[in-house]
Design a protein around this motif. Structure first.
Motif, PDB file in Angstrom:
ATOM      1  N   GLN A   7      45.755  -7.235  43.001  1.00 35.99           N
ATOM      2  CA  GLN A   7      45.980  -7.997  41.775  1.00 35.99           C
ATOM      3  C   GLN A   7      47.137  -7.390  40.989  1.00 35.99           C
ATOM      4  O   GLN A   7      47.369  -6.175  41.041  1.00 35.99           O
ATOM      5  CB  GLN A   7      44.730  -7.989  40.896  1.00 35.99           C
ATOM      6  N   ASP A   8      47.841  -8.252  40.245  1.00 37.36           N
ATOM      7  CA  ASP A   8      48.882  -7.766  39.356  1.00 37.36           C
ATOM      8  C   ASP A   8      48.276  -7.475  37.985  1.00 37.36           C
ATOM      9  O   ASP A   8      47.057  -7.605  37.801  1.00 37.36           O
ATOM     10  CB  ASP A   8      50.053  -8.750  39.288  1.00 37.36           C
ATOM     11  N   GLN A  48      48.256  -9.168  35.428  1.00 44.68           N
ATOM     12  CA  GLN A  48      47.699 -10.375  34.808  1.00 44.68           C
ATOM     13  C   GLN A  48      46.423 -10.836  35.509  1.00 44.68           C
ATOM     14  O   GLN A  48      45.882 -11.890  35.197  1.00 44.68           O
ATOM     15  CB  GLN A  48      48.740 -11.501  34.834  1.00 44.68           C
ATOM     16  N   ARG A 107      46.136 -11.751  38.659  1.00 40.49           N
ATOM     17  CA  ARG A 107      46.379 -12.703  39.750  1.00 40.49           C
ATOM     18  C   ARG A 107      46.329 -11.978  41.093  1.00 40.49           C
ATOM     19  O   ARG A 107      46.644 -10.797  41.182  1.00 40.49           O
ATOM     20  CB  ARG A 107      47.745 -13.370  39.576  1.00 40.49           C
ATOM     21  N   ARG A 154      53.101 -15.322  46.771  1.00 34.82           N
ATOM     22  CA  ARG A 154      53.043 -15.416  45.311  1.00 34.82           C
ATOM     23  C   ARG A 154      51.753 -14.824  44.759  1.00 34.82           C
ATOM     24  O   ARG A 154      50.770 -14.675  45.468  1.00 34.82           O
ATOM     25  CB  ARG A 154      53.226 -16.845  44.851  1.00 34.82           C
ATOM     26  N   TRP A 155      51.828 -14.521  43.470  1.00 34.20           N
ATOM     27  CA  TRP A 155      50.652 -14.118  42.716  1.00 34.20           C
ATOM     28  C   TRP A 155      49.965 -15.396  42.252  1.00 34.20           C
ATOM     29  O   TRP A 155      50.608 -16.281  41.686  1.00 34.20           O
ATOM     30  CB  TRP A 155      51.049 -13.270  41.508  1.00 34.20           C
ATOM     31  N   VAL A 156      48.646 -15.499  42.489  1.00 37.34           N
ATOM     32  CA  VAL A 156      47.906 -16.732  42.205  1.00 37.34           C
ATOM     33  C   VAL A 156      46.734 -16.414  41.272  1.00 37.34           C
ATOM     34  O   VAL A 156      45.925 -15.526  41.558  1.00 37.34           O
ATOM     35  CB  VAL A 156      47.374 -17.375  43.511  1.00 37.34           C
ATOM     36  N   ALA A 157      46.658 -17.167  40.185  1.00 35.32           N
ATOM     37  CA  ALA A 157      45.534 -17.030  39.256  1.00 35.32           C
ATOM     38  C   ALA A 157      44.265 -17.578  39.902  1.00 35.32           C
ATOM     39  O   ALA A 157      44.316 -18.527  40.696  1.00 35.32           O
ATOM     40  CB  ALA A 157      45.831 -17.777  37.964  1.00 35.32           C
ATOM     41  N   GLN A 158      43.131 -17.004  39.547  1.00 36.88           N
ATOM     42  CA  GLN A 158      41.859 -17.411  40.136  1.00 36.88           C
ATOM     43  C   GLN A 158      41.594 -18.902  39.938  1.00 36.88           C
ATOM     44  O   GLN A 158      41.098 -19.573  40.841  1.00 36.88           O
ATOM     45  CB  GLN A 158      40.711 -16.582  39.543  1.00 36.88           C
ATOM     46  N   ASP A 159      41.968 -19.443  38.784  1.00 37.65           N
ATOM     47  CA  ASP A 159      41.696 -20.858  38.528  1.00 37.65           C
ATOM     48  C   ASP A 159      42.660 -21.800  39.256  1.00 37.65           C
ATOM     49  O   ASP A 159      42.528 -23.018  39.152  1.00 37.65           O
ATOM     50  CB  ASP A 159      41.663 -21.154  37.027  1.00 37.65           C
ATOM     51  N   HIS A 160      43.608 -21.266  40.025  1.00 39.84           N
ATOM     52  CA  HIS A 160      44.512 -22.102  40.822  1.00 39.84           C
ATOM     53  C   HIS A 160      44.168 -22.077  42.319  1.00 39.84           C
ATOM     54  O   HIS A 160      44.815 -22.743  43.113  1.00 39.84           O
ATOM     55  CB  HIS A 160      45.966 -21.660  40.623  1.00 39.84           C
ATOM     56  N   LEU A 161      43.163 -21.309  42.701  1.00 35.70           N
ATOM     57  CA  LEU A 161      42.812 -21.176  44.114  1.00 35.70           C
ATOM     58  C   LEU A 161      42.383 -22.499  44.744  1.00 35.70           C
ATOM     59  O   LEU A 161      42.691 -22.758  45.906  1.00 35.70           O
ATOM     60  CB  LEU A 161      41.705 -20.137  44.300  1.00 35.70           C
TER      61      LEU A 161
END
Length: 156
Positions: free
Chosen positions: A27-28, A30, A32, A123-130
């Motif tokens: 995770q970064d 943020q 993600r 890319r870094w992906v937010a949990q709500d975009h999975l």
């Protein structure tokens, strides 16, 4: 080489190999998760791959993350061990591999997401975009476990 993932499919071919492999949940700052879009099946996944001879398994996690994403990490823990015999991967060369993957938790050190011959996108992906990405169920399980931060690793 192309690959087809079979998951809980009674008509899947029988495995003819098992390979020690890793995936890495990173995770970064943020929160993600670092994901790649694989070139062999176009699915989104955690970075990872097979252990090489003469290599500690934690070195595999660091190397594979660097090779597939351009990101430097250090191993910070264990998410789980994934060995479901009902998950096999069929390769175009005739190999049919039973899943065996150790999913490590990685700590981001440096680097910017960069593609490789194994990743068409990183890319870094937010949990709500999975839910907007095409992720195999067995990989999604690892990602979900990574976000859960359980004190005990998943063992199955």
């Amino acid at each position: 080489m192309a690959r087809i993932e079979h998951f809980n499919n009674p008509s899947a071919p029988k495995p003819n190999s098992i390979v020690v492999a890793v995936t890495v949940f990173v995770q970064d700052d943020q929160g993600r998760v670092l994901l790649i879009q694989r070139t062999d099946n176009d699915l989104w996944a955690l970075p990872g791959g097979a252990q090489d001879f003469g290599e500690y398994i934690t070195e595999t996690a660091v190397r594979e993350t660097r090779e597939e994403t351009g990101v430097e990490i250090e191993v910070a823990g264990l998410v789980g061990v994934y060995s479901n015999p009902n998950h096999v991967v069929q390769y175009s060369d005739g190999e049919v591999r039973q899943q065996f993957s150790i999913c490590f938790r990685g700590r981001y050190l440096s680097g910017d997401p960069t593609t490789s011959n194994e990743s068409s996108s990183v890319r870094w992906v937010a949990q709500d975009h999975l839910d907007h990405l095409s992720i195999h169920p067995s990989m999604r399980l690892r990602v979900d476990h990574g976000f859960q931060w359980s004190p005990e690793p998943y063992l199955c």
